[in-house]
Scaffold this motif. Structure first.
Motif, PDB file in Angstrom:
ATOM      1  N   ILE A 231       0.871  -1.185   0.000  1.00  0.00           N
ATOM      2  CA  ILE A 231       0.000   0.000   0.000  1.00  0.00           C
ATOM      3  C   ILE A 231       0.907   1.234   0.000  1.00  0.00           C
ATOM      4  N   ASP A 232       0.802   2.019  -1.053  1.00  0.00           N
ATOM      5  CA  ASP A 232       1.658   3.209  -1.176  1.00  0.00           C
ATOM      6  C   ASP A 232       1.526   4.121   0.034  1.00  0.00           C
ATOM      7  N   GLY A 233       2.662   4.538   0.570  1.00  0.00           N
ATOM      8  CA  GLY A 233       2.657   5.509   1.657  1.00  0.00           C
ATOM      9  C   GLY A 233       2.206   4.947   3.001  1.00  0.00           C
ATOM     10  N   ASN A 234       2.090   3.633   3.106  1.00  0.00           N
ATOM     11  CA  ASN A 234       1.684   3.036   4.386  1.00  0.00           C
ATOM     12  C   ASN A 234       2.912   2.929   5.303  1.00  0.00           C
ATOM     13  N   LEU A 239       8.047   0.407   7.106  1.00  0.00           N
ATOM     14  CA  LEU A 239       8.938  -0.083   8.168  1.00  0.00           C
ATOM     15  C   LEU A 239       9.195  -1.582   8.018  1.00  0.00           C
ATOM     16  N   LEU A 240       8.175  -2.313   7.600  1.00  0.00           N
ATOM     17  CA  LEU A 240       8.362  -3.754   7.386  1.00  0.00           C
ATOM     18  C   LEU A 240       9.313  -4.003   6.218  1.00  0.00           C
ATOM     19  N   LEU A 241       9.224  -3.159   5.199  1.00  0.00           N
ATOM     20  CA  LEU A 241      10.152  -3.291   4.060  1.00  0.00           C
ATOM     21  C   LEU A 241      11.587  -3.006   4.504  1.00  0.00           C
ATOM     22  N   ASP A 242      11.740  -2.037   5.387  1.00  0.00           N
ATOM     23  CA  ASP A 242      13.081  -1.759   5.938  1.00  0.00           C
ATOM     24  C   ASP A 242      13.627  -3.014   6.606  1.00  0.00           C
ATOM     25  N   PHE A 243      12.763  -3.668   7.375  1.00  0.00           N
ATOM     26  CA  PHE A 243      13.210  -4.854   8.103  1.00  0.00           C
ATOM     27  C   PHE A 243      13.563  -5.982   7.129  1.00  0.00           C
ATOM     28  N   LEU A 244      12.729  -6.163   6.125  1.00  0.00           N
ATOM     29  CA  LEU A 244      12.959  -7.248   5.158  1.00  0.00           C
ATOM     30  C   LEU A 244      14.261  -7.042   4.376  1.00  0.00           C
ATOM     31  N   THR A 245      14.535  -5.797   4.047  1.00  0.00           N
ATOM     32  CA  THR A 245      15.699  -5.525   3.201  1.00  0.00           C
ATOM     33  C   THR A 245      16.911  -5.076   4.019  1.00  0.00           C
ATOM     34  N   GLU A 246      16.700  -4.933   5.330  1.00  0.00           N
ATOM     35  CA  GLU A 246      17.758  -4.464   6.229  1.00  0.00           C
ATOM     36  C   GLU A 246      18.337  -3.133   5.745  1.00  0.00           C
ATOM     37  N   THR A 247      17.442  -2.294   5.274  1.00  0.00           N
ATOM     38  CA  THR A 247      17.838  -1.001   4.724  1.00  0.00           C
ATOM     39  C   THR A 247      16.999   0.088   5.372  1.00  0.00           C
ATOM     40  N   CYS A 248      17.670   1.138   5.843  1.00  0.00           N
ATOM     41  CA  CYS A 248      16.925   2.237   6.450  1.00  0.00           C
ATOM     42  C   CYS A 248      16.215   3.033   5.350  1.00  0.00           C
ATOM     43  N   ASN A 249      14.924   3.255   5.494  1.00  0.00           N
ATOM     44  CA  ASN A 249      14.130   3.993   4.501  1.00  0.00           C
ATOM     45  C   ASN A 249      14.253   3.411   3.093  1.00  0.00           C
ATOM     46  N   ILE A 251      12.184   2.388   0.972  1.00  0.00           N
ATOM     47  CA  ILE A 251      11.236   2.854  -0.033  1.00  0.00           C
ATOM     48  C   ILE A 251      11.656   4.201  -0.634  1.00  0.00           C
ATOM     49  N   THR A 252      12.337   5.037   0.157  1.00  0.00           N
ATOM     50  CA  THR A 252      12.743   6.331  -0.390  1.00  0.00           C
ATOM     51  C   THR A 252      14.188   6.331  -0.911  1.00  0.00           C
ATOM     52  N   THR A 253      14.975   5.324  -0.541  1.00  0.00           N
ATOM     53  CA  THR A 253      16.393   5.386  -0.930  1.00  0.00           C
ATOM     54  C   THR A 253      16.799   4.353  -1.990  1.00  0.00           C
ATOM     55  N   ALA A 254      16.018   3.282  -2.151  1.00  0.00           N
ATOM     56  CA  ALA A 254      16.443   2.208  -3.074  1.00  0.00           C
ATOM     57  C   ALA A 254      16.277   2.631  -4.529  1.00  0.00           C
ATOM     58  N   PRO A 255      17.144   2.116  -5.404  1.00  0.00           N
ATOM     59  CA  PRO A 255      16.967   2.378  -6.837  1.00  0.00           C
ATOM     60  C   PRO A 255      15.586   1.859  -7.267  1.00  0.00           C
ATOM     61  N   PRO A 256      14.859   2.628  -8.093  1.00  0.00           N
ATOM     62  CA  PRO A 256      13.490   2.239  -8.455  1.00  0.00           C
ATOM     63  C   PRO A 256      13.365   0.815  -9.006  1.00  0.00           C
ATOM     64  N   ILE A 262      11.672  -6.178  -5.988  1.00  0.00           N
ATOM     65  CA  ILE A 262      11.450  -6.781  -4.657  1.00  0.00           C
ATOM     66  C   ILE A 262       9.959  -6.783  -4.321  1.00  0.00           C
ATOM     67  N   ILE A 263       9.293  -5.665  -4.557  1.00  0.00           N
ATOM     68  CA  ILE A 263       7.864  -5.556  -4.250  1.00  0.00           C
ATOM     69  C   ILE A 263       7.077  -6.618  -5.026  1.00  0.00           C
ATOM     70  N   LYS A 264       7.486  -6.857  -6.260  1.00  0.00           N
ATOM     71  CA  LYS A 264       6.796  -7.859  -7.080  1.00  0.00           C
ATOM     72  C   LYS A 264       7.099  -9.260  -6.520  1.00  0.00           C
ATOM     73  N   ASP A 265       8.384  -9.514  -6.292  1.00  0.00           N
ATOM     74  CA  ASP A 265       8.784 -10.845  -5.813  1.00  0.00           C
ATOM     75  C   ASP A 265       8.129 -11.231  -4.494  1.00  0.00           C
ATOM     76  N   LEU A 266       8.044 -10.256  -3.596  1.00  0.00           N
ATOM     77  CA  LEU A 266       7.516 -10.580  -2.259  1.00  0.00           C
ATOM     78  C   LEU A 266       6.106 -11.161  -2.299  1.00  0.00           C
ATOM     79  N   GLN A 267       5.424 -10.944  -3.426  1.00  0.00           N
ATOM     80  CA  GLN A 267       4.060 -11.473  -3.531  1.00  0.00           C
ATOM     81  C   GLN A 267       4.028 -12.833  -4.221  1.00  0.00           C
ATOM     82  N   GLU A 268       5.202 -13.275  -4.675  1.00  0.00           N
ATOM     83  CA  GLU A 268       5.260 -14.554  -5.399  1.00  0.00           C
ATOM     84  C   GLU A 268       5.236 -15.719  -4.410  1.00  0.00           C
TER      85      GLU A 268
END
Ligand SMILES: C[S@@+](CC[C@H](N)C(=O)[O-])C[C@H]1O[C@@H](n2cnc3c(N)ncnc32)[C@H](O)[C@@H]1O
Length: 292
Positions: A231-234, A239-249, A251-256, A262-268
């Protein structure tokens, strides 16, 4: 619990929060509780046989929640016996929380606690230097092997400290979990963290095999509800994505492109299942019981 330190987040408070969201949105603790209630009693059934005291060593005991569950199982098995519970934990913050938890928990009168603010390898160096090789009846390493530099050497050392009928309990994410797939596929593109290794039960059991150390491995199902991540902007999802990727922020810092993939894969299906309108990431845990 997956990890309270799996990452080198520059913003520690954001990391703590992302970890809290992970616990709130996963069955990590319930899965551990289930293991401690159902399987642990059989596993520790003989650790105190013919002993007047049971010595327990907790490596990376964190804030002590799981440690106290273990202690209560040991007390139930060996009613009234004296227990020494020593904790090797490098985080002063965690030790303070652990002490607070002990202070407000009843029925711990027969347990003597001691905390050492050090890492597993610092403990090893200290006791080797002092030639104080005390034997232990139960050693546990719960969700902490990720932070150990030389895992085989650590396993070998702590195995050498086991008394008669003693056991080591190791908990790490399962080789069948979504973590395994995520790490294998994306580790080269996620921020490198020297303090943390991507290890699963497949790696740990391979190391034990190489060391010719006997063990049994139990896999328990656990899930993490990651529905909010889509969900965009949730805020919870971010925060859960930060935990999954071990990356701070993330959603705002990763290359598009990485973000999109990753967002696509996580639903596979290899990462998650869809159930009752939720997307549940595979957080299966392995409980590896090593014998003396
Ligand atoms: C994910 S937490 C697990 C805490 C606890 N075992 C539990 O399951 O609730 C990992 C813990 O390992 C500790 N830790 C990190 N590096 C360590 C090391 N090299 N040796 C021992 N403990 C370590 C951390 O401070 C943290 O408390």
């Amino acid at each position: 619990m997956a990890s309270s330190m799996r990452s080198l987040f520059s913003d520690h408070s954001r990391y703590v929060e992302s970890f809290r969201r992970f616990l709130n949105n996963s069955t990590e603790h319930q899965c551990m509780q289930e293991f401690m209630d159902k399987k642990l009693p059989g596993i520790i059934a003989r650790i105190g046989d013919t002993k007047s005291k049971i010595n327990i060593l907790s490596i990376g005991g964190g804030a002590g929640e799981i440690d106290l569950q273990i202690l209560s199982e040991v007390q139930a098995q060996y009613s009234g016996i004296h227990i020494k519970n020593e904790v090797v934990e490098p985080s002063a913050e965690q030790i303070t929380k652990y002490k607070e938890l002990v202070a407000k928990t009843s029925n711990l009168e027969n347990i003597k606690f001691a905390w050492h603010k050090e890492t597993a390898s610092e403990y090893q160096d200290r006791v080797m230097e002092k030639k104080e090789l005390q034997k232990w009846d139960f050693i546990h390493m719960i969700q902490m092997l990720y932070y150990v530099e030389d895992i085989p050497a650590t396993l070998k050392f702590f195995h050498s400290l086991l008394a008669k009928n003693a056991m080591i309990l190791i908990v790490v994410v399962s080789g069948s979990s979504g973590w395994d797939k995520l790490w294998k596929k994306y580790k080269s593109r996620l921020p490198r963290n020297d303090l943390c290794q991507y290890v699963t039960s497949s790696n740990v059991t391979q190391m034990l095999d190489n060391l010719k150390i006997k063990y049994k491995c139990y896999d328990l199902l656990s899930t993490m509800d990651i529905s909010d991540c889509f969900i965009d902007g949730n805020e919870n999802g971010d925060l859960l994505l930060d935990f999954l990727t071990e990356t701070c922020n993330f959603i705002t810092t990763a290359p598009p492109a990485l973000k999109e993939e990753i967002i696509k894969d996580l639903q596979e299906p290899e990462f998650s299942v869809k159930k009752e309108g939720k997307i549940l990431f595979n957080n299966n845990l392995s409980f590896i019981v090593v014998e003396a």
